[in-house]
Design a protein around this motif. Structure first.
Motif, PDB file in Angstrom:
ATOM      1  N   THR A 202     -39.587  33.879   4.057  1.00  0.00           N
ATOM      2  CA  THR A 202     -39.709  32.629   4.795  1.00  0.00           C
ATOM      3  C   THR A 202     -40.369  31.585   3.908  1.00  0.00           C
ATOM      4  OG1 THR A 202     -39.997  33.894   6.845  1.00  0.00           O
ATOM      5  CG2 THR A 202     -40.612  31.554   6.898  1.00  0.00           C
ATOM      6  N   GLY A 203     -39.737  30.438   3.785  1.00  0.00           N
ATOM      7  CA  GLY A 203     -40.281  29.350   2.982  1.00  0.00           C
ATOM      8  C   GLY A 203     -40.586  28.135   3.821  1.00  0.00           C
ATOM      9  N   TYR A 204     -41.691  27.490   3.515  1.00  0.00           N
ATOM     10  CA  TYR A 204     -42.065  26.213   4.125  1.00  0.00           C
ATOM     11  C   TYR A 204     -42.157  25.205   2.990  1.00  0.00           C
ATOM     12  CZ  TYR A 204     -43.198  28.939   8.240  1.00  0.00           C
ATOM     13  OH  TYR A 204     -43.122  29.783   9.316  1.00  0.00           O
ATOM     14  N   ILE A 205     -41.281  24.204   3.015  1.00  0.00           N
ATOM     15  CA  ILE A 205     -41.148  23.282   1.904  1.00  0.00           C
ATOM     16  C   ILE A 205     -41.325  21.849   2.417  1.00  0.00           C
ATOM     17  CG2 ILE A 205     -39.641  22.523   0.020  1.00  0.00           C
ATOM     18  CD1 ILE A 205     -40.363  25.572  -0.007  1.00  0.00           C
ATOM     19  N   GLN A 206     -42.176  21.094   1.734  1.00  0.00           N
ATOM     20  CA  GLN A 206     -42.394  19.681   2.053  1.00  0.00           C
ATOM     21  C   GLN A 206     -42.293  18.891   0.758  1.00  0.00           C
ATOM     22  OE1 GLN A 206     -45.440  19.016   5.395  1.00  0.00           O
ATOM     23  NE2 GLN A 206     -46.402  20.524   4.064  1.00  0.00           N
ATOM     24  N   THR A 207     -41.085  18.556   0.374  1.00  0.00           N
ATOM     25  CA  THR A 207     -40.859  17.872  -0.889  1.00  0.00           C
ATOM     26  C   THR A 207     -40.607  16.392  -0.658  1.00  0.00           C
ATOM     27  OG1 THR A 207     -39.977  19.853  -1.925  1.00  0.00           O
ATOM     28  CG2 THR A 207     -39.359  17.763  -2.917  1.00  0.00           C
ATOM     29  N   GLU A 208     -41.371  15.586  -1.353  1.00  0.00           N
ATOM     30  CA  GLU A 208     -41.171  14.146  -1.351  1.00  0.00           C
ATOM     31  C   GLU A 208     -40.453  13.828  -2.663  1.00  0.00           C
ATOM     32  OE1 GLU A 208     -43.906  10.154  -0.788  1.00  0.00           O
ATOM     33  OE2 GLU A 208     -44.827  12.119  -0.582  1.00  0.00           O
ATOM     34  N   LEU A 209     -39.145  13.596  -2.581  1.00  0.00           N
ATOM     35  CA  LEU A 209     -38.360  13.397  -3.798  1.00  0.00           C
ATOM     36  C   LEU A 209     -38.672  12.074  -4.487  1.00  0.00           C
ATOM     37  CD1 LEU A 209     -34.893  14.810  -2.724  1.00  0.00           C
ATOM     38  CD2 LEU A 209     -36.681  15.905  -4.080  1.00  0.00           C
ATOM     39  N   ARG A 210     -39.166  11.109  -3.733  1.00  0.00           N
ATOM     40  CA  ARG A 210     -39.514   9.782  -4.246  1.00  0.00           C
ATOM     41  C   ARG A 210     -38.284   9.077  -4.799  1.00  0.00           C
ATOM     42  NH1 ARG A 210     -45.496  11.076  -6.657  1.00  0.00           N
ATOM     43  NH2 ARG A 210     -46.523  11.152  -4.633  1.00  0.00           N
ATOM     44  N   GLY A 211     -38.443   7.837  -5.140  1.00  0.00           N
ATOM     45  CA  GLY A 211     -37.306   7.036  -5.568  1.00  0.00           C
ATOM     46  C   GLY A 211     -36.633   6.412  -4.357  1.00  0.00           C
ATOM     47  N   MET A 212     -35.607   5.664  -4.599  1.00  0.00           N
ATOM     48  CA  MET A 212     -34.887   4.952  -3.529  1.00  0.00           C
ATOM     49  C   MET A 212     -33.738   5.821  -3.026  1.00  0.00           C
ATOM     50  SD  MET A 212     -36.658   2.216  -3.397  1.00  0.00           S
ATOM     51  CE  MET A 212     -35.672   1.186  -2.359  1.00  0.00           C
ATOM     52  N   LEU A 213     -34.029   6.665  -2.047  1.00  0.00           N
ATOM     53  CA  LEU A 213     -33.025   7.592  -1.534  1.00  0.00           C
ATOM     54  C   LEU A 213     -32.878   7.456  -0.026  1.00  0.00           C
ATOM     55  CD1 LEU A 213     -34.139  10.828  -3.410  1.00  0.00           C
ATOM     56  CD2 LEU A 213     -32.132   9.435  -3.901  1.00  0.00           C
ATOM     57  N   PRO A 214     -31.639   7.442   0.470  1.00  0.00           N
ATOM     58  CA  PRO A 214     -31.465   7.469   1.927  1.00  0.00           C
ATOM     59  C   PRO A 214     -31.874   8.852   2.467  1.00  0.00           C
ATOM     60  CG  PRO A 214     -29.330   7.411   0.806  1.00  0.00           C
ATOM     61  CD  PRO A 214     -30.395   7.327  -0.247  1.00  0.00           C
ATOM     62  N   GLN A 215     -32.527   8.877   3.620  1.00  0.00           N
ATOM     63  CA  GLN A 215     -32.986  10.139   4.207  1.00  0.00           C
ATOM     64  C   GLN A 215     -31.828  11.103   4.421  1.00  0.00           C
ATOM     65  OE1 GLN A 215     -36.308  11.022   4.661  1.00  0.00           O
ATOM     66  NE2 GLN A 215     -35.423  13.033   4.985  1.00  0.00           N
ATOM     67  N   SER A 216     -30.642  10.595   4.748  1.00  0.00           N
ATOM     68  CA  SER A 216     -29.483  11.484   4.958  1.00  0.00           C
ATOM     69  C   SER A 216     -29.130  12.242   3.681  1.00  0.00           C
ATOM     70  CB  SER A 216     -28.280  10.694   5.471  1.00  0.00           C
ATOM     71  OG  SER A 216     -27.913   9.707   4.525  1.00  0.00           O
ATOM     72  N   ALA A 217     -29.264  11.602   2.521  1.00  0.00           N
ATOM     73  CA  ALA A 217     -28.987  12.291   1.251  1.00  0.00           C
ATOM     74  C   ALA A 217     -30.032  13.366   0.996  1.00  0.00           C
ATOM     75  CB  ALA A 217     -28.958  11.284   0.096  1.00  0.00           C
ATOM     76  N   VAL A 218     -31.293  13.065   1.294  1.00  0.00           N
ATOM     77  CA  VAL A 218     -32.365  14.050   1.118  1.00  0.00           C
ATOM     78  C   VAL A 218     -32.126  15.243   2.039  1.00  0.00           C
ATOM     79  CG1 VAL A 218     -34.846  14.471   1.359  1.00  0.00           C
ATOM     80  CG2 VAL A 218     -34.038  12.320   0.370  1.00  0.00           C
ATOM     81  N   ASP A 219     -31.782  14.992   3.301  1.00  0.00           N
ATOM     82  CA  ASP A 219     -31.545  16.079   4.262  1.00  0.00           C
ATOM     83  C   ASP A 219     -30.398  16.975   3.815  1.00  0.00           C
ATOM     84  OD1 ASP A 219     -33.571  15.085   5.842  1.00  0.00           O
ATOM     85  OD2 ASP A 219     -32.222  14.055   7.219  1.00  0.00           O
ATOM     86  N   THR A 220     -29.316  16.374   3.358  1.00  0.00           N
ATOM     87  CA  THR A 220     -28.165  17.156   2.887  1.00  0.00           C
ATOM     88  C   THR A 220     -28.551  17.991   1.673  1.00  0.00           C
ATOM     89  OG1 THR A 220     -26.618  15.497   3.696  1.00  0.00           O
ATOM     90  CG2 THR A 220     -25.812  16.983   1.976  1.00  0.00           C
ATOM     91  N   ALA A 221     -29.247  17.369   0.730  1.00  0.00           N
ATOM     92  CA  ALA A 221     -29.640  18.085  -0.493  1.00  0.00           C
ATOM     93  C   ALA A 221     -30.601  19.221  -0.176  1.00  0.00           C
ATOM     94  CB  ALA A 221     -30.269  17.114  -1.489  1.00  0.00           C
ATOM     95  N   MET A 222     -31.594  18.969   0.669  1.00  0.00           N
ATOM     96  CA  MET A 222     -32.591  20.002   0.972  1.00  0.00           C
ATOM     97  C   MET A 222     -31.966  21.191   1.687  1.00  0.00           C
ATOM     98  SD  MET A 222     -35.489  19.353  -0.355  1.00  0.00           S
ATOM     99  CE  MET A 222     -36.504  20.528   0.519  1.00  0.00           C
ATOM    100  N   SER A 223     -31.154  20.945   2.705  1.00  0.00           N
ATOM    101  CA  SER A 223     -30.593  22.075   3.449  1.00  0.00           C
ATOM    102  C   SER A 223     -29.650  22.902   2.582  1.00  0.00           C
ATOM    103  CB  SER A 223     -29.899  21.593   4.727  1.00  0.00           C
ATOM    104  OG  SER A 223     -28.879  20.684   4.415  1.00  0.00           O
ATOM    105  N   SER A 224     -28.800  22.250   1.792  1.00  0.00           N
ATOM    106  CA  SER A 224     -27.885  23.022   0.943  1.00  0.00           C
ATOM    107  C   SER A 224     -28.633  23.721  -0.183  1.00  0.00           C
ATOM    108  CB  SER A 224     -26.767  22.135   0.394  1.00  0.00           C
ATOM    109  OG  SER A 224     -27.288  21.158  -0.472  1.00  0.00           O
ATOM    110  N   THR A 225     -29.649  23.074  -0.747  1.00  0.00           N
ATOM    111  CA  THR A 225     -30.442  23.685  -1.812  1.00  0.00           C
ATOM    112  C   THR A 225     -31.155  24.932  -1.310  1.00  0.00           C
ATOM    113  OG1 THR A 225     -30.766  21.597  -2.977  1.00  0.00           O
ATOM    114  CG2 THR A 225     -32.403  23.314  -3.365  1.00  0.00           C
TER     115      THR A 225
END
Length: 172
Positions: A135-158
Motif C-alpha cells: 500500500t502506497g500513500y503518495i502526495q507529489t506536487e509536480l510543480r510547474g504550470m500543469l492542468p490538474q487533469s494532466a496530473v491526475d492522469t499521470a499519477m493514476s497511470s504511473t
C-alpha cells in the motif's frame, strides 16, 4: 488489474493524496528492497531515470536525488526530486517513507518537484505468506504550470504501472 488507485484532497497542500494498493507475489523484504533507494530501483522503475544517494545517515536512512522521465508526450516535463528516505520494520512488515527537502541546486532541463509525506507499507498476507499487500500513500506536487487533469492522469497511470513493473522485476 494489478492495483487499485484512489485519491482525496491532501491536507498537506492544494493537490491530492493518492493511495495505491495491490497484492504482490513475494515476501516483504524482497519487495521493499526493490522499492527503497538502492541498486534495484533503476533496473525496473520505468519512470525513474537517475538516482543518486547524496548522504547516508545509517543503513536504512538517506537523502537521495532522482529524476523522472517526461510523461503524457512530455506535457509533463522531466522532474527532479530530493527526498529524505527512511525504511524500518512496521508491525509484521516493512515501511519505507519519505519527504522532499530543499537541497542543492536544480539541474538544468528539470522542474524540481516536491513530495509531501508519503510512504509504502508492505505486510505479508496471513493466509498466503508468500504474498504481500503493498500500500502506497503518495502526495507529489509536480510543480510547474500543469492542468490538474494532466496530473491526475499521470499519477493514476504511473501508480498502476508501478505495480505491474514491480511484479515483472520480482519474477526475474
Amino acid at each position: 488489474k494489478d492495483a487499485t488507485v484512489w485519491r482525496k484532497p491532501s491536507e498537506e497542500f492544494s493537490g491530492y493524496l493518492y493511495k495505491a494498493q495491490g497484492v504482490v507475489e513475494d515476501v516483504t523484504n524482497r519487495i521493499v528492497d526493490h522499492i527503497r533507494p538502492g541498486p534495484y530501483r533503476l533496473d525496473w522503475d520505468s519512470l525513474m531515470t537517475t538516482m543518486d544517494i547524496m548522504e547516508t545517515f545509517e543503513e536504512n536512512c538517506c537523502v537521495m536525488r532522482y529524476t523522472t522521465a517526461g510523461q503524457l508526450w512530455n506535457i509533463i516535463a522531466p522532474r527532479e526530486f530530493v527526498d529524505f528516505s527512511y525504511t524500518t520494520s512496521y508491525e509484521d512488515g516493512l515501511l519505507t517513507c519519505g519527504i522532499s527537502l530543499d537541497y542543492g541546486e536544480v539541474r538544468p532541463n528539470f522542474v524540481r518537484g516536491f513530495n509531501h509525506p508519503c510512504g509504502w507499507f508492505c505486510i505479508p498476507l496471513k493466509d498466503y505468506p508468500s504474498h504481500s499487500l503493498l500500500t502506497g500513500y503518495i502526495q507529489t506536487e509536480l510543480r510547474g504550470m500543469l492542468p490538474q487533469s494532466a496530473v491526475d492522469t499521470a499519477m493514476s497511470s504511473t501508480l498502476a504501472n508501478f505495480y505491474s513493473d514491480l511484479k515483472k522485476a520480482l519474477k526475474t
